[in-house]
Design a protein around this motif. Structure first.
Motif, short mmCIF file in Angstrom:
data_model
loop_
_atom_site.label_atom_id
_atom_site.label_comp_id
_atom_site.label_asym_id
_atom_site.label_seq_id
_atom_site.Cartn_x
_atom_site.Cartn_y
_atom_site.Cartn_z
N MET A 73 -17.03 47.71 -22.47
CA MET A 73 -18.00 46.87 -23.20
C MET A 73 -18.61 45.81 -22.27
O MET A 73 -19.82 45.53 -22.36
N GLN A 74 -17.83 45.25 -21.40
CA GLN A 74 -18.37 44.27 -20.46
C GLN A 74 -19.39 44.92 -19.52
O GLN A 74 -20.44 44.33 -19.21
N GLN A 75 -19.14 46.15 -19.06
CA GLN A 75 -20.07 46.84 -18.18
C GLN A 75 -21.39 47.15 -18.91
O GLN A 75 -22.48 46.99 -18.35
N LEU A 76 -21.31 47.59 -20.17
CA LEU A 76 -22.51 47.90 -20.95
C LEU A 76 -23.36 46.64 -21.17
O LEU A 76 -24.59 46.68 -21.06
N LEU A 77 -22.72 45.52 -21.49
CA LEU A 77 -23.46 44.27 -21.71
C LEU A 77 -24.12 43.79 -20.43
O LEU A 77 -25.26 43.30 -20.43
N THR A 78 -23.46 43.92 -19.30
CA THR A 78 -24.04 43.52 -18.02
C THR A 78 -25.26 44.36 -17.68
O THR A 78 -26.30 43.84 -17.22
N ALA A 79 -25.20 45.68 -17.92
CA ALA A 79 -26.34 46.56 -17.66
C ALA A 79 -27.52 46.22 -18.57
O ALA A 79 -28.69 46.23 -18.14
N GLN A 80 -27.22 45.92 -19.83
CA GLN A 80 -28.29 45.56 -20.77
C GLN A 80 -29.00 44.27 -20.34
O GLN A 80 -30.24 44.16 -20.40
N LYS A 81 -28.23 43.28 -19.92
CA LYS A 81 -28.82 42.01 -19.46
C LYS A 81 -29.69 42.22 -18.23
O LYS A 81 -30.77 41.64 -18.10
N GLU A 82 -29.27 43.04 -17.31
CA GLU A 82 -30.05 43.30 -16.11
C GLU A 82 -31.35 44.02 -16.45
O GLU A 82 -32.42 43.72 -15.88
N SER A 83 -31.32 44.97 -17.41
CA SER A 83 -32.54 45.68 -17.82
C SER A 83 -33.53 44.72 -18.49
O SER A 83 -34.74 44.77 -18.22
N ASP A 84 -33.03 43.86 -19.34
CA ASP A 84 -33.91 42.88 -20.00
C ASP A 84 -34.54 41.93 -18.99
O ASP A 84 -35.71 41.53 -19.13
N LYS A 85 -33.79 41.56 -17.96
CA LYS A 85 -34.30 40.65 -16.94
C LYS A 85 -35.46 41.30 -16.17
O LYS A 85 -36.49 40.66 -15.91
N LYS A 86 -35.34 42.59 -15.82
CA LYS A 86 -36.39 43.28 -15.09
C LYS A 86 -37.65 43.43 -15.96
O LYS A 86 -38.77 43.27 -15.48
N LYS A 87 -37.47 43.73 -17.25
CA LYS A 87 -38.62 43.85 -18.16
C LYS A 87 -39.38 42.52 -18.28
O LYS A 87 -40.61 42.49 -18.29
N MET A 88 -38.66 41.42 -18.36
CA MET A 88 -39.29 40.11 -18.48
C MET A 88 -40.07 39.76 -17.22
O MET A 88 -41.18 39.20 -17.29
N GLU A 89 -39.51 40.07 -16.03
CA GLU A 89 -40.22 39.80 -14.78
C GLU A 89 -41.51 40.61 -14.68
O GLU A 89 -42.57 40.10 -14.27
N LYS A 90 -41.47 41.86 -15.10
CA LYS A 90 -42.67 42.70 -15.07
C LYS A 90 -43.73 42.17 -16.03
O LYS A 90 -44.93 42.14 -15.73
N LYS A 91 -43.30 41.73 -17.19
CA LYS A 91 -44.24 41.19 -18.19
C LYS A 91 -44.91 39.91 -17.68
O LYS A 91 -46.11 39.70 -17.88
N ASN A 92 -44.15 39.05 -17.01
CA ASN A 92 -44.71 37.81 -16.47
C ASN A 92 -45.74 38.09 -15.38
O ASN A 92 -46.77 37.41 -15.29
N LYS A 93 -45.48 39.09 -14.53
CA LYS A 93 -46.44 39.44 -13.49
C LYS A 93 -47.74 39.95 -14.09
O LYS A 93 -48.84 39.56 -13.65
N GLU A 94 -47.67 40.81 -15.12
CA GLU A 94 -48.88 41.30 -15.77
C GLU A 94 -49.66 40.16 -16.44
O GLU A 94 -50.90 40.13 -16.42
N LYS A 95 -48.95 39.21 -17.01
CA LYS A 95 -49.61 38.06 -17.65
C LYS A 95 -50.33 37.20 -16.62
O LYS A 95 -51.48 36.75 -16.86
#
Length: 452
Positions: free
Chosen positions: A417-439
């Motif tokens: 469960m800890q590994q799954l939560l860490t992977a989810q947080k990292e994916s959300d972080k990359k999506k947010m960075e991409k969205k900020n660059k497009e903005k």
């Protein structure tokens, strides 16, 4: 039949009437007789009402009478003295008017190219008093009007400067003072000046001969409502005081009034604390000055602040200055100026009261003493209301200090469960960075378009 002869001898001869024989008429004769009768009535009607008739002289007689009267009037009024005596001066004539008790400046600064309007006022308008009017700020004037700011009122034949007090009528007929005129509403304005009959309209300007203004000059319009001398304009007044001695439901307060006379004026008035405890002013105390005794519906604390909300009458300033621009050489006149104009000329800023500024309130958290129930009272209480307070233990119990040991299967699930939560947080972080660059890219393109 008896008849008397020329010789005075009575004649007893009687003439015998011969009976007339009636002959039967045919329908054609009856019809022709009816048509003749109808034609005769028509001729009579035409004779009476036709203009060409002999007897239709009614309108002609009227016209002749009017013409005769007109000729008589022209002959009589041919002399101008007769005409001026009965009809007065006609429009367009030059007359000479003698006016007494006029200031000498009017003749010294007289300009024949500047028109003068001469009029008269009624006996009522010679008296001075308070006028109650209904006023509304003109929609084209950009500012609102301040209470007791001087304005020039054009009322009837007069122009004068006065200081109005604005108010609005509440549901209980109270005239509550306003600091400024409403935006899109009527309000009452009370000012001192020459009396005028009700329903007399007027206009108001900020200055009489101010040519430098760039905005609309008419500041307000209104109508006179009445000439009541008992006009009472009131405003809100909030007085504060603090208690310095407290009994059960009675307290001695100070700081609200300054003398015994003021306390006697407000005897029986309702007061209230900040916490909502209501009370009433009872009697004044001899010392200190302005202290009084008050009763409350509950016991108050020494830290409470007591408020008294009341209404106080506002004095209407009796200021009246007529506009005398005709007595100056350049036909300009400047009366009392507003506070804003004086500050603008002197370069002064609006004074700021530090007590009126909003600031953060720091309240100290009040610490209450713990509830202490005596042992004798605890014995009489039922078990469910007895205090269940355990004494503090010096040593921790086994339940609090024992360690939790997981099974091998539980440890593997926790790690997964800890590994799954860490992977989810990292994916959300990359999506947010991409969205900020497009903005950022989109905003840069929009800035270039607006710059062009």
């Amino acid at each position: 039949l008896e008849a008397e002869s020329e010789d005075g001898v009575e004649n007893d001869d009687v003439e015998e009437e011969t009976p007339q024989t009636t002959e039967e008429k045919t329908p054609e004769e009856e019809k022709s007789k009816y048509e003749k009768k109808k034609e005769k009535l028509k001729q009579l009607f035409d004779t009476d009402y036709d203009e060409n008739g002999d007897e239709s002289k009614y309108f002609a007689d009227l016209q002749e009478e009017v013409d005769s009267q007109t000729r008589t009037n022209k002959e009589f009024f041919a002399d101008e003295a007769h005409r001026e005596r009965y009809e007065g001066y006609r429009a367009g004539q030059y007359v000479r008017v003698t006016i007494t008790d006029m200031p000498c400046e009017l003749t010294e600064t007289f300009d024949p190219h500047y028109p003068l309007v001469v009029g008269g006022v009624a006996n009522l308008e010679h008296q001075m008093g308070l006028l109650q009017t209904r006023t509304k700020r003109h929609r084209w004037y950009p500012k609102i009007l301040k209470n007791q700011d001087p304005i020039v009122v054009s009322l009837g034949w007069r122009r004068f400067q006065t200081r109005p007090v604005y108010s609005i009528q509440d549901h209980n007929m109270r005239q509550r003072m306003l600091k400024y005129t409403p935006e899109h509403m009527h309000c009452h304005a009370t000012f001192y000046g020459p009396l005028a009959p009700p329903n007399t309209t007027f206009i108001a300007t900020q200055g009489a001969t101010d040519k430098k203004t760039s905005s609309f000059r008419i500041v307000a319009t209104g109508v006179v409502l009445g000439l009541d001398k008992t006009i009472d304009v009131v405003k809100k007044l909030k007085l504060t005081g603090t208690p310095y001695k407290i009994f059960k439901n009675t307290a001695f307060l100070k700081g609200m009034f300054s003398s015994i006379l003021e306390v006697s004026k407000f005897e029986g008035a309702m007061i209230k604390t900040v916490s909502g405890i209501r009370g009433q002013v009872k009697r004044a105390l001899s010392a200190p000055p302005g202290a009084f005794r008050a009763s409350f519906e509950d016991k108050i604390q020494i830290s409470d602040i007591v408020f008294l909300r009341c209404w106080v009458s506002v004095d209407i300033p009796k200021f009246y200055t007529p506009v005398i621009n005709l007595l100056t050489v350049d036909k300009t006149w400047s009366g009392m100026r507003t506070v804003a104009e004086l500050r603008r000329e002197r370069g002064e800023t609006i004074p700021v009261k530090q007590d009126s500024l909003y600031k953060e309130i720091e309240r100290q958290q009040k610490v209450f003493k713990p509830l202490v129930v005596s042992k004798s009272l605890q014995k009489n209480l039922p078990f469910k209301t007895k205090p269940k307070v355990e004494n503090k233990r010096k040593k921790q119990l086994y339940v609090t200090k024992r360690a939790v040991v997981s099974e091998p299967g539980e440890r593997r699930l926790t790690t997964l469960m800890q590994q799954l939560l860490t992977a989810q947080k990292e994916s959300d972080k990359k999506k947010m960075e991409k969205k900020n660059k497009e903005k950022e890219k989109y905003l840069a393109e929009q800035a270039k378009i607006t710059a062009k």
